[in-house]
Design a protein around this motif. Sequence first.
Motif, mmCIF file in Angstrom:
data_model
loop_
_atom_site.group_PDB
_atom_site.id
_atom_site.type_symbol
_atom_site.label_atom_id
_atom_site.label_comp_id
_atom_site.label_asym_id
_atom_site.label_seq_id
_atom_site.Cartn_x
_atom_site.Cartn_y
_atom_site.Cartn_z
ATOM 1 N N GLY A 23 -10.490 1.256 -1.303
ATOM 2 C CA GLY A 23 -9.609 0.755 -0.248
ATOM 3 C C GLY A 23 -10.283 -0.291 0.611
ATOM 4 N N ILE B 163 -1.248 4.640 3.375
ATOM 5 C CA ILE B 163 -1.897 3.456 3.953
ATOM 6 C C ILE B 163 -3.287 3.795 4.478
ATOM 7 C CG2 ILE B 163 -1.708 1.777 5.850
ATOM 8 C CD1 ILE B 163 1.330 1.998 5.482
ATOM 9 N N LEU C 201 0.821 -1.217 0.000
ATOM 10 C CA LEU C 201 0.000 0.000 0.000
ATOM 11 C C LEU C 201 0.855 1.268 0.000
ATOM 12 C CD1 LEU C 201 -2.738 -1.078 2.568
ATOM 13 C CD2 LEU C 201 -2.905 -1.068 0.086
ATOM 14 N N LYS D 99 -7.476 -0.379 3.156
ATOM 15 C CA LYS D 99 -7.072 0.872 3.809
ATOM 16 C C LYS D 99 -8.119 1.297 4.825
ATOM 17 C CE LYS D 99 -4.594 2.982 -0.032
ATOM 18 N NZ LYS D 99 -4.391 4.245 -0.741
#
Lengths: 253, 308
Positions: free
Chosen positions: A248, B54, A93, A252
Amino acid sequence: MNIEAVRAIYGFEMSRWGRTLMQSIVSPVLSTCLYFIVFGSAIGSRISQVDGIDYGAFIVPGLVMMLLLTQSTLNASFGIYFPRFTGTIYEHLSAPVSAFEIVLGYVGAAATKSVILGLLVLVTASLFVPLRIAHPFWMIVFLLLTAITFSMLGFIIGIWADGFEKLQIIPLLVITPLTFLGGTFYSVKMLPPFWQTVTLFNPVVYLISGFRWSFFEISDVNVGVSLLMTSLFLAVCMAVAWWIFRTGYRLKA
Amino acid sequence: MPAVIRVEGLSKTYASGFTALKDINLEISQGEIFALLGPNGAGKTTLIGCICGIVNPTAGKITVDGKDIVADYRAVRAMIGLVPQELATDMFETPWATVNFSRGLFGKPQNHAYVEKVLRALTLWEKKDSRIMTLSGGMKRRLLIAKALAHEPRILFLDEPTAGVDVELRREMWEIVRKLRAEGVTIILTTHYIEEAEEMADRVGVIAKGEIILVEEKNELMRKLGKKQLVLQLSAPLTEIPAGLGAYDLHLGADGNELTYTYDTRAERTGITALLNDMRAAGVTFKDLSTMQSSLEDIFVDLVREKR
């Protein structure tokens, strides 16, 4: 395009496969061959031919397809789930790598593995039954398309799953039954008319039928429809993977 | 030094409704060691996660070397190395394979000589072919640093790099960080250990409840907010502070045997000479004296307590 990243992910996945040779290669090939020997010999002695093809040879494309579906799904799902499980996904990521490149690395490796397994089963089967491939080009097309499509599905499962149990649910409870009921061991035309209609709702029928056509030029459904359905499924999987990376989802916070 | 990282109006609210970051504005200068201090749950890891890609921020803008982290993510991420807080490793792999993997993932072509250099620098070369699961905790921590350095980043994030490691290894880590800084790498570290920030940081940021409550040069911070104390061991115990010394910030302790005077380091005069003169006039004598300076930890605790 970050080719180095694709190469790194692909190489990493392939080396993981190589490390677990018994589990990754020998075991699936052996169990498929056992199906082939048991069904081909036991049932084949009672059903000599289907649509003019020896029963032993008739089931080979279905068995290859069954192996392809389960292995593509399992390999790809485990490939992306493991970094999530260990926490190393942070590296993917935070790397300068696009969603497409990540998918290409993981799905490419999973598809490569299942294609190799499929070819191994084909070679093994040819030692037991006379096997001819009428349309080698289309055989390869179906093989690749199916491997890629189900590796995509596996990749999605690997992101969706939040435990090892979920990782197994779809391959074991959905894909395997659909494969068994999708004409691996019989021709759909052998079923009563009502069940023939029901079977057409099973997407695996189209894969096995198209793949079998490339060998023996016999099919339960039109080859064009088979190709279209497989491509459609691939497109749906790609759209879902695109959505996952865009939002995501499960990747995420 | 010019700012290499610029964070403007950054906020993050998780799906649960918890707001981890509130309107963060921060600049990190090229080549500095920046220590981000904060209690558990203050938002340190979320802030790092947002910069490294992230965590998806809810609002705000982050640029690295003038490039937007979303629009120009490839260029930005290629510049950054991240050492996470958790010891997340591919346990079945070898250090050699995993560091080469990291290099490839970040788009760099294979360079075995460089990877060897990194592994040697982190004293991992002897273990390069061992499975990661067999390495000690300290080795795994160093391996994560090696992975983060594999693509030759200009900026390194260290999220709690010495959490749970022994004192010797902590000092070893500090040495590694200093060497990296000497090579021109900008370092941002989060830590619980104030001693770590005090030892290494050029600048300190304090974050609490998702808000940056202070960013300051470490030395300036300690000068500004630091307090000094003069401790006098009295010759004879006192029952109370004499009336003639009422003007001073004094505390009588140790059963009347110790008199502590707190004074401002920024003041033009400390008042020590006057105090000693007044003590003599009041007939108070002492046999020994010492001075104490508040540590960064004291300053940090005071700041966070105020925030609560």
